[in-house]
Scaffold this motif. Structure first.
Motif, PDB file in Angstrom:
ATOM      1  N   ARG A  38       0.976  -1.181  -0.018  1.00 53.70           N
ATOM      2  CA  ARG A  38      -0.015  -0.069   0.012  1.00 53.70           C
ATOM      3  C   ARG A  38       0.919   1.275  -0.134  1.00 53.70           C
ATOM      4  O   ARG A  38       2.059   1.269   0.513  1.00 53.70           O
ATOM      5  CB  ARG A  38      -0.871   0.221   1.494  1.00 53.70           C
ATOM      6  CG  ARG A  38      -0.397   0.240   2.514  1.00 53.70           C
ATOM      7  CD  ARG A  38      -1.357  -0.161   3.673  1.00 53.70           C
ATOM      8  NE  ARG A  38      -0.615   0.482   5.070  1.00 53.70           N
ATOM      9  CZ  ARG A  38      -1.322  -0.142   5.839  1.00 53.70           C
ATOM     10  NH1 ARG A  38      -2.702  -0.422   6.044  1.00 53.70           N
ATOM     11  NH2 ARG A  38      -0.808  -0.075   7.092  1.00 53.70           N
ATOM     12  N   GLN A  39       0.344   2.142  -0.443  1.00 55.96           N
ATOM     13  CA  GLN A  39       1.034   3.392  -0.494  1.00 55.96           C
ATOM     14  C   GLN A  39      -0.068   4.590  -0.141  1.00 55.96           C
ATOM     15  O   GLN A  39      -0.865   4.883  -0.908  1.00 55.96           O
ATOM     16  CB  GLN A  39       1.609   3.841  -2.008  1.00 55.96           C
ATOM     17  CG  GLN A  39       2.570   4.891  -1.842  1.00 55.96           C
ATOM     18  CD  GLN A  39       3.218   5.157  -3.234  1.00 55.96           C
ATOM     19  OE1 GLN A  39       2.948   4.471  -4.242  1.00 55.96           O
ATOM     20  NE2 GLN A  39       4.395   5.838  -3.160  1.00 55.96           N
ATOM     21  N   ALA A  40       0.379   5.529   0.903  1.00 53.79           N
ATOM     22  CA  ALA A  40      -0.519   6.635   1.271  1.00 53.79           C
ATOM     23  C   ALA A  40       0.003   7.707   0.763  1.00 53.79           C
ATOM     24  O   ALA A  40       1.357   7.675   0.397  1.00 53.79           O
ATOM     25  CB  ALA A  40      -0.427   6.406   2.717  1.00 53.79           C
ATOM     26  N   LEU A  47       5.147  -2.930   2.378  1.00 53.05           N
ATOM     27  CA  LEU A  47       4.551  -4.113   2.149  1.00 53.05           C
ATOM     28  C   LEU A  47       3.171  -4.299   3.171  1.00 53.05           C
ATOM     29  O   LEU A  47       3.527  -3.981   4.628  1.00 53.05           O
ATOM     30  CB  LEU A  47       5.575  -5.322   2.534  1.00 53.05           C
ATOM     31  CG  LEU A  47       5.379  -6.748   2.768  1.00 53.05           C
ATOM     32  CD1 LEU A  47       4.480  -7.245   1.363  1.00 53.05           C
ATOM     33  CD2 LEU A  47       6.085  -7.649   3.208  1.00 53.05           C
ATOM     34  N   VAL A  48       2.117  -4.962   2.899  1.00 49.29           N
ATOM     35  CA  VAL A  48       1.149  -5.145   3.915  1.00 49.29           C
ATOM     36  C   VAL A  48       1.121  -6.385   4.443  1.00 49.29           C
ATOM     37  O   VAL A  48       1.049  -6.985   5.503  1.00 49.29           O
ATOM     38  CB  VAL A  48      -0.067  -4.721   3.368  1.00 49.29           C
ATOM     39  CG1 VAL A  48      -1.295  -5.112   4.092  1.00 49.29           C
ATOM     40  CG2 VAL A  48      -0.250  -3.247   2.935  1.00 49.29           C
ATOM     41  N   ALA A  49       1.263  -7.418   3.409  1.00 47.84           N
ATOM     42  CA  ALA A  49       1.084  -8.911   3.582  1.00 47.84           C
ATOM     43  C   ALA A  49       1.627  -9.671   2.540  1.00 47.84           C
ATOM     44  O   ALA A  49       1.545  -9.205   1.322  1.00 47.84           O
ATOM     45  CB  ALA A  49      -0.421  -9.317   3.881  1.00 47.84           C
ATOM     46  N   HIS A  50       2.085 -10.941   2.757  1.00 47.89           N
ATOM     47  CA  HIS A  50       2.887 -11.693   1.668  1.00 47.89           C
ATOM     48  C   HIS A  50       2.603 -13.218   1.905  1.00 47.89           C
ATOM     49  O   HIS A  50       2.361 -13.687   2.946  1.00 47.89           O
ATOM     50  CB  HIS A  50       4.545 -11.568   1.832  1.00 47.89           C
ATOM     51  CG  HIS A  50       5.203 -12.319   0.959  1.00 47.89           C
ATOM     52  ND1 HIS A  50       5.613 -13.711   1.688  1.00 47.89           N
ATOM     53  CD2 HIS A  50       5.888 -12.234  -0.098  1.00 47.89           C
ATOM     54  CE1 HIS A  50       6.567 -14.244   0.688  1.00 47.89           C
ATOM     55  NE2 HIS A  50       6.443 -13.483  -0.380  1.00 47.89           N
ATOM     56  N   ILE A  51       2.399 -13.821   0.708  1.00 47.93           N
ATOM     57  CA  ILE A  51       2.077 -15.337   0.978  1.00 47.93           C
ATOM     58  C   ILE A  51       2.804 -16.053  -0.158  1.00 47.93           C
ATOM     59  O   ILE A  51       3.015 -15.486  -1.402  1.00 47.93           O
ATOM     60  CB  ILE A  51       0.600 -15.373   0.736  1.00 47.93           C
ATOM     61  CG1 ILE A  51       0.309 -17.090   0.901  1.00 47.93           C
ATOM     62  CG2 ILE A  51       0.044 -15.089  -0.596  1.00 47.93           C
ATOM     63  CD1 ILE A  51      -1.200 -17.487   1.220  1.00 47.93           C
ATOM     64  N   THR A  52       3.257 -17.448   0.626  1.00 48.35           N
ATOM     65  CA  THR A  52       4.359 -17.863  -0.721  1.00 48.35           C
ATOM     66  C   THR A  52       3.324 -19.073  -1.563  1.00 48.35           C
ATOM     67  O   THR A  52       1.963 -19.301  -1.247  1.00 48.35           O
ATOM     68  CB  THR A  52       5.413 -18.796   0.112  1.00 48.35           C
ATOM     69  OG1 THR A  52       4.514 -19.818   0.846  1.00 48.35           O
ATOM     70  CG2 THR A  52       6.113 -18.145   0.829  1.00 48.35           C
ATOM     71  N   ASN A  58       3.247 -13.670   5.925  1.00 52.45           N
ATOM     72  CA  ASN A  58       3.725 -12.747   6.890  1.00 52.45           C
ATOM     73  C   ASN A  58       3.390 -11.279   6.852  1.00 52.45           C
ATOM     74  O   ASN A  58       2.566 -11.005   5.500  1.00 52.45           O
ATOM     75  CB  ASN A  58       5.588 -12.624   6.552  1.00 52.45           C
ATOM     76  CG  ASN A  58       5.815 -11.986   5.448  1.00 52.45           C
ATOM     77  OD1 ASN A  58       5.854 -12.453   4.386  1.00 52.45           O
ATOM     78  ND2 ASN A  58       6.155 -10.617   5.658  1.00 52.45           N
ATOM     79  N   TYR A  59       3.017 -10.730   7.764  1.00 48.14           N
ATOM     80  CA  TYR A  59       2.234  -9.465   7.710  1.00 48.14           C
ATOM     81  C   TYR A  59       3.181  -8.158   8.484  1.00 48.14           C
ATOM     82  O   TYR A  59       4.017  -8.577   9.201  1.00 48.14           O
ATOM     83  CB  TYR A  59       1.022  -9.574   8.647  1.00 48.14           C
ATOM     84  CG  TYR A  59       0.187 -10.575   8.209  1.00 48.14           C
ATOM     85  CD1 TYR A  59       0.370 -11.984   8.476  1.00 48.14           C
ATOM     86  CD2 TYR A  59      -0.932 -10.307   7.327  1.00 48.14           C
ATOM     87  CE1 TYR A  59      -0.765 -12.755   8.021  1.00 48.14           C
ATOM     88  CE2 TYR A  59      -1.887 -11.190   6.944  1.00 48.14           C
ATOM     89  CZ  TYR A  59      -1.687 -12.521   7.318  1.00 48.14           C
ATOM     90  OH  TYR A  59      -2.500 -13.448   6.978  1.00 48.14           O
ATOM     91  N   ALA A  60       2.768  -7.040   7.857  1.00 48.93           N
ATOM     92  CA  ALA A  60       3.485  -5.889   8.604  1.00 48.93           C
ATOM     93  C   ALA A  60       2.861  -5.729   9.961  1.00 48.93           C
ATOM     94  O   ALA A  60       1.701  -6.270  10.138  1.00 48.93           O
ATOM     95  CB  ALA A  60       3.080  -4.871   7.835  1.00 48.93           C
ATOM     96  N   ASP A  61       3.726  -5.321  10.882  1.00 43.52           N
ATOM     97  CA  ASP A  61       2.996  -5.438  12.163  1.00 43.52           C
ATOM     98  C   ASP A  61       1.902  -4.449  12.393  1.00 43.52           C
ATOM     99  O   ASP A  61       1.150  -4.675  13.097  1.00 43.52           O
ATOM    100  CB  ASP A  61       4.337  -4.572  13.308  1.00 43.52           C
ATOM    101  CG  ASP A  61       5.630  -5.472  13.287  1.00 43.52           C
ATOM    102  OD1 ASP A  61       6.512  -5.094  13.695  1.00 43.52           O
ATOM    103  OD2 ASP A  61       5.492  -6.665  13.090  1.00 43.52           O
TER     104      ASP A  61
END
Length: 121
Positions: A38-40, A47-52, A58-61
């Motif tokens: 995402r870009q504000a 990065l917000v979230a990633h999936i293999t 994995n997710y941003a905190d």
């Protein structure tokens, strides 16, 4: 060539939910990693979230416990379920996919056109 088409953005009140979808089409032998960024306004893309391809995530905190990424490999589609949305989640959300177009080619990263998510307070 590969196209990523996103959908599901919109305007929602704080505390609400949205579900983003991103469908990949075109010359695809295999899709490896997929993700949402995402870009504000005035900020860098993050990065917000990633999936293999195996389903590891994995997710941003800032979104842990509120957002869930998933994928349907048969449909070449990745999803982002966003719950308990906050005004600071307002941004343009971009889909990313690392694609191997043919059996013998290397992997290439593709981006969607972006979808606006606006969370009002």
């Amino acid at each position: 060539q590969v196209q990523l088409v996103e959908s599901g953005g919109g305007l929602v009140q704080a505390g609400g939910s949205l579900r983003l979808s991103c469908a990949a089409s075109g010359s695809i032998f295999r899709i490896d990693d997929m993700g949402w960024y995402r870009q504000a306004p005035g900020k860098q893309r993050e990065l917000v979230a990633h999936i293999t391809s195996e389903g590891s995530t994995n997710y941003a905190d800032s979104v842990k416990g509120r957002f869930t990424i998933s994928r349907d490999n048969a449909k070449n589609t990745v999803y982002l379920q966003m719950n308990s949305l906050k005004p600071e989640d307002t941004a343009v959300y971009y889909c990313n996919a690392v694609v191997r177009p043919t059996r013998y080619s290397g992997s290439v990263a593709y981006w969607g056109q972006g979808t606006q998510v606006t969370v009002s307070s």
